[in-house]
Design an enzyme around this catalytic site. Structure first.
Site, PDB file in Angstrom:
ATOM      1  N   HIS A 465     -27.486  12.233 -26.781  1.00 21.25           N
ATOM      2  CA  HIS A 465     -26.553  13.362 -26.711  1.00 21.25           C
ATOM      3  C   HIS A 465     -27.059  14.521 -27.575  1.00 21.25           C
ATOM      4  CE1 HIS A 465     -22.375  15.087 -26.432  1.00 21.25           C
ATOM      5  NE2 HIS A 465     -22.810  15.698 -27.522  1.00 21.25           N
ATOM      6  N   GLU A 466     -27.318  14.227 -28.847  1.00 22.03           N
ATOM      7  CA  GLU A 466     -27.751  15.296 -29.755  1.00 22.03           C
ATOM      8  C   GLU A 466     -29.125  15.831 -29.356  1.00 22.03           C
ATOM      9  OE1 GLU A 466     -25.529  16.552 -31.391  1.00 22.03           O
ATOM     10  OE2 GLU A 466     -24.104  14.879 -31.381  1.00 22.03           O
ATOM     11  N   HIS A 469     -28.638  18.498 -26.781  1.00 18.84           N
ATOM     12  CA  HIS A 469     -28.351  19.799 -27.403  1.00 18.84           C
ATOM     13  C   HIS A 469     -29.644  20.407 -27.939  1.00 18.84           C
ATOM     14  CE1 HIS A 469     -24.029  19.813 -27.152  1.00 18.84           C
ATOM     15  NE2 HIS A 469     -23.865  18.735 -27.888  1.00 18.84           N
ATOM     16  N   HIS A 472     -31.796  21.953 -25.289  1.00 17.98           N
ATOM     17  CA  HIS A 472     -31.199  23.216 -24.845  1.00 17.98           C
ATOM     18  C   HIS A 472     -31.602  24.338 -25.814  1.00 17.98           C
ATOM     19  CE1 HIS A 472     -27.207  24.985 -22.998  1.00 17.98           C
ATOM     20  NE2 HIS A 472     -28.288  25.501 -22.476  1.00 17.98           N
TER      21      HIS A 472
HETATM   22 ZN   LIG Z   1     -22.096  17.580 -28.121  1.00 17.28          ZN
END
Ligand SMILES: [Zn+2]
Length: 676
Positions: A465-466, A469, A472
């Site tokens: 998940h991290e 990010h 991105h």
């Molecule tokens: Zn998040």
């Protein structure tokens, strides 16, 4: 001034940053920012992109680059001195932010540049966002309305703190001393230890239960004593209200009504029909009809399954435990029993298959195959702790795209949880060429001796998940910090890359890359994998309608506000529950009085964002279900349209660019095991 925070080249010199340098550096930089803004706005020559916007971006970037390591160290290497220095700067930074938002000359400058030709699409988007934010701060209102806007903002900020204070005081006001361990039968050791500690802190014998979540949740989930569960439930869901054991004390009723009234008035000053419309001004969702349609659609298609799950639970409680008639304080308790009965899977069982070195190598292999990037560790870079590692990302041609620090382990003086934060932003002009750098922070169990740290499957998902990010932020090709990476990405779209990446943790083909038994290297056995998949969607219908209840309630509350009729908080909540809830709470339930996400946090008319982002990420992943888990065209499309373009275009346009169409809710329902 000799201060490492003012040295602007390269990565932060962590070992030389001392707490007593923080405030002088921030003072110096804020003064420099103000001087520069005055110079730029006082100029007689008409502003242009190069002479006005770029220098403003430089001003912001310089401040952010100095402040980023300070905020970061405050989170990962906290000390009393650093915290004091950090806190001393917060009001100064926030005052500066407000001042910039209300600077009429700056606003006029943006407007003048925006009317010029020869701007590219990302420059236009940056200006559009800037003008939008100026408008939302009230800068272009006539004087009388501007004064009212300011009054409302100030009152709202007092009311939202009051809401939190009431909730906190009400939470702290209730506790229950228990004298015999038998009364707490069923609670796990960790919860008992917590209750023991709470008693000791109060100088009491036995155990003390409180309404803090780490105390409340285990009672509701494990306590065999039904009367105890009922008592704690009642105390918890009547906090700060006119009901329950402390009825009327710290009552949020009037605070909530006033908050809704003022938000509505504020939205009206800015020419929005409702606060819900105001909320959407900065989001991916376009209209309030679109949001309601989306939520209602999901609700309609999940509620049947949710009811079926509740029936199953009632049947299980009756047949296995001789219990008739489920009440809200029985739900978590029998759900946990049913989950164990049906799936018998624990996080600990999977841990040996996820040693950190294997997971990291596997995760890098996954993104290499998907996005054509290469990740390698770089030694000798200065960090803030010996366990922190540093990596770089290069594209296929060998070009350096980004760098990141990875701080994986829990330790003292480090904030809990996991997150990605920006160290530096991409910034590319004729005068500078800065690459994006990220902090990836987790709180995994540190390794013991020679044995590597072993992750649970939940923790593996957190890492993905991290890292999503992080990609991105780091793969951006946008040149200006204000719309590069995650900057300028709407709140309801920013979780797309992160939740998208989590999907790989559930697929056999990817799991084989990221897992291997710590002793033998063996893959996860098929039988274990099947159980893990089956447990994933346990009661997903009930979870879905619960989130939808919150989201629909929040959105309707802000969308339907009518000054003549007031907040109608529980009238609307009852209607929403009629529509989606599978179990009707008792009349004393005052859930809304403690719903801080929307009354004091940033989620007002925005709670739907959780589901919105899930729809996006599930729909995005479905492309890889259709074409293959590592489909190179799909990977390239995601990288080029989403990861590389950040906030430089409308989120829906970017999504359509990647997927070839707008998102639908089907994939999320299917992934949740909800047949629709
Ligand atoms: Zn998040």
């Amino acid at each position: 001034m000799d201060n490492p925070l003012l040295e602007m080249s390269g990565l932060p010199p962590f070992s030389r940053i001392a707490p007593d340098q923080v405030e002088p550096a921030v003072d110096h930089l804020l003064a420099a920012c103000r001087t520069r803004i005055r110079e730029l706005t006082d100029r007689a020559a008409p502003p242009t992109w190069e002479s006005f916007i770029e220098p403003l971006e430089e001003v912001d970037d310089r401040l952010n680059r100095a402040w980023s390591p300070v905020g970061h160290l405050n989170a990962v290497m906290n000390s009393d001195e650093l915290r004091a220095a950090y806190n001393a700067c917060l009001p100064k930074l926030s005052e500066y932010g407000t001042e910039v938002g209300h600077n009429r000359a700056l606003f006029e400058g943006y407007r003048a540049v925006a009317s010029q030709e020869h701007l590219d699409a990302s420059q236009r988007k940056l200006l559009e966002n800037g003008l939008r934010d100026f408008h939302l701060s009230g800068v272009d209102l006539p004087e009388d309305k501007k004064a009212r806007y300011k009054e409302i903002s100030q009152e709202l900020s007092k009311l939202t703190s009051k809401f939190d204070e009431n909730l906190l005081d009400a939470t702290n006001a209730w506790s229950k001393q228990v004298q015999s361990e038998g009364a707490l039968a069923g609670l796990p050791d960790s919860a008992l230890a917590l209750a023991k500690q709470a008693a000791e802190e109060r100088g009491l014998e036995g155990w003390v239960l409180t309404l803090d979540f780490p105390s409340y949740l285990p009672v509701m989930t494990y306590a065999n004593d039904r009367e105890l569960r009922r008592e704690v439930y009642r105390a918890y869901c009547t906090r700060a209200s006119d009901q329950g054991p402390n009825a009327g004390d710290w009552d949020n009723t009037r605070v909530m009504d006033r908050i809704l009234q003022l938000r509505h008035e504020l939205a009206g000053l800015l020419d929005f029909a409702s606060y819900a419309e105001r909320s959407l001004a900065t989001k991916m969702a376009r209209t309030t009809d679109e949001v309601m349609g989306f939520l209602n659609d999901l609700a309609e298609r999940s509620v049947v399954q949710a009811r079926r799950e509740l029936d199953e639970l009632a049947q299980f409680a009756r047949e296995q435990h001789g219990h008739e008639g489920l009440e809200p304080w029985d739900l978590a308790y029998y759900s946990e029993k049913l989950r164990q009965h049906r799936h018998r899977i624990t996080q600990e069982e999977l841990r040996p298959y996820f040693p950190i070195p294997r997971v990291l190598d596997g995760m890098f292999a996954v993104v290499q195959r998907l996005f054509g990037i290469r990740i390698r560790e770089v030694q000798g870079v200065e960090t803030w702790h010996p366990t922190v590692r540093f990596f770089e990302i290069r594209d296929e041609a060998g070009g350096l795209r980004g760098q990141f620090y990875l701080d994986p382990y829990a330790r003292q003086k480090k904030r809990g949880g996991a997150w990605m934060d920006v160290c530096t932003n991409r910034f590319h002009t004729s005068r500078c060429d800065q690459i994006p750098v990220a902090y990836l922070v987790c709180n995994f169990t540190p390794p013991v001796g020679e044995r590597p740290s072993l992750l649970t499957h939940d923790e593996v998902q957190t890492l993905f998940h991290e890292f999503g990010h992080g990609l991105h932020h780091m793969l951006t090709k946008v040149d200006y910090p204000a719309v590069a990476g995650i900057s300028g990405v709407p709140w309801d779209a920013v979780e797309l890359p992160s939740q998208f990446m989590e999907n790989w943790c559930w697929e056999r083909e990817a799991l084989d890359l990221i897992s291997g038994h710590v002793d033998t290297g063996e893959p996860i056995p098929d039988e274990l994998y099947r159980r893990m998949r089956a447990a994933k969607n346990f009661q997903s219908g009930m979870q879905m309608v619960r989130q939808l209840e919150f989201a629909i309630f929040d959105f309707r509350l802000h969308r339907e506000y009518d000054p003549e009729r007031g907040g109608r908080i529980y009238e609307i909540l009852d209607q929403v529950r009629e529509q989606v809830a599978v179990m009707k709470p008792p009349a004393f339930n005052r859930f809304a009085h403690g719903f801080s996400h929307i009354f004091s946090g940033g989620y007002a008319a925005g709670y739907y964002s959780y589901k919105w982002a899930e729809v996006l990420s599930a729909d995005a992943f479905s492309l890889f279900e259709e074409r293959g888990l590592f489909d190179p065209d799909g990977g390239r499309a995601f990288r080029e349209n989403i990861l590389e373009r950040g906030g430089s275009a409308e989120a829906m346009d970017l999504y359509v660019g990647f997927r070839g169409r707008e998102p639908t809710i089907d994939a999320l329902l299917r992934h949740s095991g909800i047949a629709a």
